[in-house]
Enzyme design. Structure first.
Site, PDB file in Angstrom:
ATOM      1  N   ASN A  70      -8.093  21.441  18.240  1.00 24.04           N
ATOM      2  CA  ASN A  70      -7.412  20.173  17.958  1.00 24.04           C
ATOM      3  C   ASN A  70      -6.251  20.340  16.984  1.00 24.04           C
ATOM      4  OD1 ASN A  70      -9.470  20.704  16.006  1.00 24.04           O
ATOM      5  ND2 ASN A  70      -9.389  18.588  15.283  1.00 24.04           N
ATOM      6  N   ASP A 112     -13.284  24.928  19.176  1.00 20.26           N
ATOM      7  CA  ASP A 112     -12.897  25.106  17.773  1.00 20.26           C
ATOM      8  C   ASP A 112     -12.296  23.796  17.270  1.00 20.26           C
ATOM      9  OD1 ASP A 112     -12.235  26.061  15.288  1.00 20.26           O
ATOM     10  OD2 ASP A 112     -10.589  27.327  15.973  1.00 20.26           O
ATOM     11  N   PHE A 113     -13.180  22.856  16.951  1.00 20.73           N
ATOM     12  CA  PHE A 113     -12.753  21.552  16.451  1.00 20.73           C
ATOM     13  C   PHE A 113     -12.887  21.531  14.930  1.00 20.73           C
ATOM     14  CE2 PHE A 113     -14.232  19.395  20.655  1.00 20.73           C
ATOM     15  CZ  PHE A 113     -13.093  19.867  21.298  1.00 20.73           C
ATOM     16  N   GLU A 114     -11.788  21.255  14.265  1.00 23.33           N
ATOM     17  CA  GLU A 114     -11.791  21.197  12.799  1.00 23.33           C
ATOM     18  C   GLU A 114     -11.625  19.749  12.341  1.00 23.33           C
ATOM     19  OE1 GLU A 114     -11.055  24.239  10.637  1.00 23.33           O
ATOM     20  OE2 GLU A 114     -11.252  25.671  12.290  1.00 23.33           O
ATOM     21  N   PHE A 115     -12.112  19.495  11.123  1.00 23.26           N
ATOM     22  CA  PHE A 115     -12.006  18.172  10.512  1.00 23.26           C
ATOM     23  C   PHE A 115     -12.667  17.085  11.364  1.00 23.26           C
ATOM     24  CE2 PHE A 115      -8.406  20.714   8.995  1.00 23.26           C
ATOM     25  CZ  PHE A 115      -8.674  20.695   7.640  1.00 23.26           C
TER      26      PHE A 115
END
Length: 315
Positions: A70, A112-115
């Site tokens: 993202n 790979d999803f951050e936050f």
């Protein structure tokens, strides 16, 4: 205890040095994990793949676990919140990932999803369940997860990631056991920190499903405070030489460090090298994990490949 087959996985970002290293070491890598597909607010994907890297991978029969991330939108947490909590968008994203894997002939995906907002934990689990049901066993389904030391659903960065549930909804979890220090100077990943991460992880995730995320970079902080700049191993060595700094290996942290002064400003550097890499690779064998996932190709001390050949069974 039965010994788990260990994989040598490398994250990949499309840089000149990464491509050079890929050409050198493609035959030694079990899976390439390239940062190539960003999500959109419609649940579609932005293709950022690198044709030259694809060519090298195919010539070496190197399987690709394509990262879906993202970072394609500056409002990362808002975008991923909408995608995960809106059933129609969640379905669109699963469809988009399946179509990408089928059309490109990749081996699988790395989410790979951050936050991700902590309250969205159930929505992330629902997305992974949909994805896993759709793709497995035709494709490998993996997810990169933040390092955790305990179960804490309220943690602002890692609260959305439920190790135990995700372990049932993915073939592997890549545990990003680095960035122990970021806003203040300190080791990128001290051996004690990594051990504590693994001590918790093995209580929630089968060992064969754990890939230890390992760093091969460094950080340069201004001693007075502020965010660091990232250094490759070669950049760290060049910086020490430029300023006549003495590199010391911190035995407690099992990581290299030095200080230098530029324009009257003191800097503190911590970085990973072959010795620190070797120390952490010993934990992979000690804990009998499924292997490693290294961030990232092109940043490493060239000697780490000798360490891998000596200590990790590769393809």
């Amino acid at each position: 205890m039965l010994q788990v087959q260990k994989e040598n996985n490398w994250y990949y970002v499309s840089t000149t040095q990464a491509l050079t290293d890929l050409r050198l070491h493609a035959h030694e890598i079990d899976n390439l994990v390239p940062f190539w597909f960003g999500v959109t607010e419609q649940g579609t994907l932005v293709d950022q793949s690198q044709p030259e890297a694809l060519q090298v991978a195919r010539a070496n029969n190197l399987p690709i676990l394509a990262i879906v991330h993202n970072y394609s939108d500056p409002q990362m947490s808002e975008l991923i919140h909408e995608l995960l909590t809106t059933p129609a968008l969640r379905e669109n994203l699963v469809n988009s990932i399946e179509n990408m894997l089928v059309s490109r002939g990749f081996a699988g995906v790395n989410i790979d999803f951050e936050f991700v907002p902590p309250p969205d934990r159930p929505a992330l689990n629902a997305f992974m369940e949909n994805l896993y049901r759709r793709l497995s066993p035709r494709f490998r389904v993996t997810i990169s997860v933040p390092a955790e030391l305990q179960e804490n659903p309220q943690h602002p960065f890692s609260g959305a990631f439920d190790y135990g549930t995700l372990a049932m909804l993915a073939d592997e979890l890549f545990i990003l056991a680095y960035d122990e220090h970021f806003s203040t100077p300190g080791p990128v990943a001290s051996i004690g920190f990594v051990r504590r991460v693994l001590d918790y992880a093995i209580t929630r995730i089968p060992r064969n499903k754990i890939k230890l995320g390992m760093a091969v970079y460094g950080y340069d902080w201004v001693a007075a405070g502020g965010m660091p700049r990232t250094l490759t191993y070669n950049e760290a060595i060049a910086l020490a030489r430029q300023y006549g700094a003495t590199i010391t290996y911190d035995e407690q942290a099992q990581e290299s460090t030095f200080t230098y002064t530029a324009n009257g400003v003191q800097h503190i550097v911590w970085f990973e090298d072959a010795r620190s890499f070797s120390a952490k690779l010993d934990l992979v064998n000690e804990y009998n994990l499924g292997g490693i996932a290294v961030w990232r190709l092109g940043q490493e001390d060239p000697r780490v490949w000798n360490v891998i050949r000596a200590k990790l069974k590769t393809r």
